[in-house]
Write an enzyme that holds these catalytic residues in place. Structure first.
Site, PDB file in Angstrom:
ATOM      1  N   SER A   1       0.810  -1.219   0.000  1.00 25.81           N
ATOM      2  CA  SER A   1       0.000   0.000   0.000  1.00 25.81           C
ATOM      3  C   SER A   1       0.842   1.266   0.000  1.00 25.81           C
ATOM      4  O   SER A   1       0.467   2.261  -0.597  1.00 25.81           O
ATOM      5  CB  SER A   1      -0.913   0.016   1.227  1.00 25.81           C
ATOM      6  OG  SER A   1      -1.696  -1.144   1.262  1.00 25.81           O
TER       7      SER A   1
ATOM      8  N   GLU B   1       4.705  -0.882  14.647  1.00 29.71           N
ATOM      9  CA  GLU B   1       5.240   0.395  14.164  1.00 29.71           C
ATOM     10  C   GLU B   1       6.275   0.980  15.114  1.00 29.71           C
ATOM     11  O   GLU B   1       7.281   1.544  14.688  1.00 29.71           O
ATOM     12  CB  GLU B   1       4.096   1.399  13.934  1.00 29.71           C
ATOM     13  CG  GLU B   1       3.109   0.990  12.840  1.00 29.71           C
ATOM     14  CD  GLU B   1       2.116  -0.097  13.287  1.00 29.71           C
ATOM     15  OE1 GLU B   1       2.035  -0.379  14.509  1.00 29.71           O
ATOM     16  OE2 GLU B   1       1.424  -0.657  12.425  1.00 29.71           O
TER      17      GLU B   1
ATOM     18  N   ASP C   1     -12.209   3.350   3.349  1.00 29.52           N
ATOM     19  CA  ASP C   1     -11.710   2.703   4.569  1.00 29.52           C
ATOM     20  C   ASP C   1     -12.116   3.440   5.837  1.00 29.52           C
ATOM     21  O   ASP C   1     -12.155   2.857   6.921  1.00 29.52           O
ATOM     22  CB  ASP C   1     -10.179   2.564   4.518  1.00 29.52           C
ATOM     23  CG  ASP C   1      -9.754   1.236   3.920  1.00 29.52           C
ATOM     24  OD1 ASP C   1     -10.638   0.376   3.697  1.00 29.52           O
ATOM     25  OD2 ASP C   1      -8.545   1.057   3.673  1.00 29.52           O
TER      26      ASP C   1
END
Ligand SMILES: Cc1ncc(C[n+]2csc(CCOP(=O)(O)OP(=O)(O)O)c2C)c(N)n1
Ligand SMILES: [Mg+2]
Lengths: 280, 324
Positions: free
Chosen positions: B47, B68, B127
């Protein structure tokens, strides 16, 4: 890289005592700081800097130096005292701890003290940084080793386990995590707050080689660190070092009150007397 | 006066690739010339388009899994050892889940690590708000020493990624999900901290970044038809802000509109307002997201519903001209 001959264990013990005296004095002079978790680190740091790590105080930027990252940044007085013992900084600096303009900041600050591998102070992050330096060593085909020290309260931070998962999965044999397992954190005893035990088993479950040692016994600490340094396990090593918070100063030992307060002048005096009278 | 560069174009709406795709293209190029570039992602490489680098340089690509905070820390360690890491994820996960690490492991020791947050703003569409970064400009600009970039099209995107690798110090770039209208060409050069000025209009200056630059250029031609001459400033670098370009716009136009795909608190508008207040105070109007999360929908529908189109820019210009 290290040009001096390795000091004997007896010599290391004398260094440890001197460092503890320095620690108590410098935190006392600063009027604030973290004596408990500094005193528990002493033998671990000495073993690293005087026996295990490849480094050179005259060449602090050597690309092949072993890396040490103090993830539990509040324990930095012990690291600063180690730097002084190892010849990285002048011991006269120790009494400037936490004072305006001093390179010895309250938590490690690489901007002002460039010999630090990095800045720390927000718990839970050092192991990830250590993965980065360990990966870089592999990419560059260099054989330096990265050692990271974390606290046993600090491992409650989830990021440690993201890092443990990554390092185990990638079999980073050039990475070692030392847990200063002094059984206390800020608010009290780890077992009463959020017990991460059994720690060695947790690391093993994440794909690490894990051992437990008495963190104040050079005869146990040095071989464990040396073995980790070889990377022979083929995976990262966790050393769960059982230590005593406040070690060496009886009124500080095992008393959570001494996590983050400085001794008053008369307490400094009593502590120094006790440390100097102890047989090593 | 001023260091900004002027571009002469009459804007035509022609779609290019998304800025996130430009990021991946530029990384793959960088990989060829700079062996120190390493790339990290947190299970969003397809993505963010960092997968374009992975495909060509798998040995210099690290997928960190959905973690992350750890990724940002690893990037810091790599940078401390002389690598030039580029770490990416959706902007919202990178900046929000990695914020303490961006602060402690990157900004504070001022390491040479680069970050790219894709899917910035509400134009990601369906989304919905959990995936939409609307606060990343404020977060990243608040970190001392960070450089913050927002390319407006694929050409500025690719050029700025190259500039990131050449610049020493921590940098954050926001990229977008949808295809972005082409504004520039391969001949245009981009320098960090130097805005691109489109036109020499003196009635009003429209200062925009990201997808709002194209909207500002559409607004510019609509306004021209009504006899209002506007200059458009593409503020692709939010930090350090091109203060001379802002000061000159304030002085020469006497009115400023800002436009961004970000909440109005702490984004481009706030940064420009500070620069205006410090140089030549003039009336300002702000196009941006008004203290709200968005929702699911088609990107165009959302941009319209949340007031981020050329016609919102035109209305803001008319409001500010009344206050001039
Ligand atoms: C993220 C974060 N939360 C809270 C603190 C405040 N703090 C400093 S030391 C400490 C306790 C640490 O305990 P431990 O890791 O066991 O270290 P030690 O016992 O060796 O001092 C806390 C909560 C911090 N520095 N960072
Ligand atoms: Mg502890």
């Amino acid at each position: 890289m290290t040009d001096r001959t390795a000091p004997s264990v007896d010599e290391l013990k004398r260094i440890a005592r001197r460092m503890r005296v320095n620690l108590v004095r410098m935190i006392g002079a600063a009027g604030s700081g973290h004596p408990g978790g500094s005193l528990s680190e002493v033998e671990l740091l000495i073993a690293l800097y005087f026996r295990v790590m490849r480094h050179d105080a005259k060449n602090p930027n050597l690309p092949d130096r072993d890396r040490f990252i103090l993830s539990k940044g509040h324990g930095c007085p012990a690291l600063y005292a180690t730097y002084a013992e190892a010849g990285y900084i002048d011991s006269a600096l120790l009494n400037t701890l936490r004072k305006l303009g001093s390179p010895l900041q309250g938590h490690p600050d690489k901007r002002i003290l460039p010999i630090l591998e990095t800045s720390t102070g927000s718990l839970g992050q050092g192991l990830s940084i250590g993965i980065g330096t360990a990966l870089a060593a592999k990419l560059d085909k260099r054989d330096y080793h990265t050692f990271v020290m974390v606290g046993d309260g600090e491992v409650q931070e989830g990021q440690n386990w993201e890092a443990a998962m990554f390092a185990g999965f990638h079999k980073l044999a050039n990475l070692t995590c030392i847990v200063d397992n002094n059984r206390q954190q800020l608010d009290g005893f780890v077992k009463d707050i959020l017990d991460p035990a059994p720690l060695a088993e947790k690391f093993r479950a994440f794909g690490w080689f894990a051992v437990e040692v008495d963190g104040h016994d050079f005869e146990q600490v040095i071989p464990a660190l040396e073995e980790a340094r070889t990377g022979k396990a083929g995976k990262p090593t966790a050393i769960v070092a059982h230590t005593i918070k406040g070690k060496g100063v009886s009124f500080m030992e095992n008393n959570p009150e001494w996590h983050g307060i400085a001794p008053k002048p008369e307490q400094v005096q009593a502590a120094v007397q006790e440390l100097e009278a102890a047989v090593v | 006066m001023g260091t900004s560069t002027t571009v002469k174009t009459k804007f035509e709406l022609k779609m290019g690739v998304a800025t996130r795709e430009a990021y991946g293209q530029a990384l793959a190029e960088l990989g060829k010339t700079n062996p120190n570039v390493v790339v990290l992602d947190a299970d969003l490489a397809k993505s963010t388009y960092s997968a374009k680098f992975e495909k060509q340089f798998p040995e210099r690509f690290f997928t960190c899994g959905i973690a992350e905070a750890n990724m940002v820390g690893i990037a810091s360690g790599l940078a401390l050892s002389g690598k030039i890491p580029f770490a990416s994820s959706f902007a919202v996960f990178l900046c929000d889940k990695g914020y303490d690490q961006l602060r402690m492991c990157v900004a504070y020791p001022h390491v040479n690590a680069k970050f790219c947050g894709s899917h910035g703003g509400i134009s990601i569409g369906e989304d919905g708000p959990s995936q939409m970064a609307i606060e990343d400009y404020a977060l990243m600009c608040a970190l001392p020493g960070f450089t913050v970039l927002v390319p407006s099209d694929e050409f500025s995107g690719r050029a700025l990624v190259k500039a990131m690798a050449e610049h020493s110090g921590p940098i954050y770039m926001r990229t977008g999900r949808p295809k972005a209208p082409i504004i520039y060409g391969a001949e245009d050069s981009f320098q960090i901290g130097r805005a691109k000025v489109h036109g020499t209009g003196n009635d009003v200056a429209i200062i925009a970044c990201g997808l709002l630059v194209a909207q500002a250029l559409i607004a510019q031609s609509q306004l021209e038809d009504e006899g209002i001459s506007a200059r458009v400033i593409d503020m692709h670098t939010l930090k350090p802000l091109d203060e001379p370009a802002v000061a000159r716009a304030a002085r020469e136009c006497g009115a400023i509109v800002t436009a961004e795909e970000h909440v109005l608190e702490g984004g481009l508008g706030s940064l420009v307002a500070k620069a205006v207040a410090l140089s030549t105070p003039v009336p300002m109007e702000f196009v941006g997201i008004q203290n709200t999360f968005a929702e699911s929908g088609a990107p165009d529908q959302l941009m319209e519903k949340y007031g981020l189109t050329a016609s919102n820019v035109v209305s803001a210009v008319k409001r500010v001209l009344k206050r001039k």
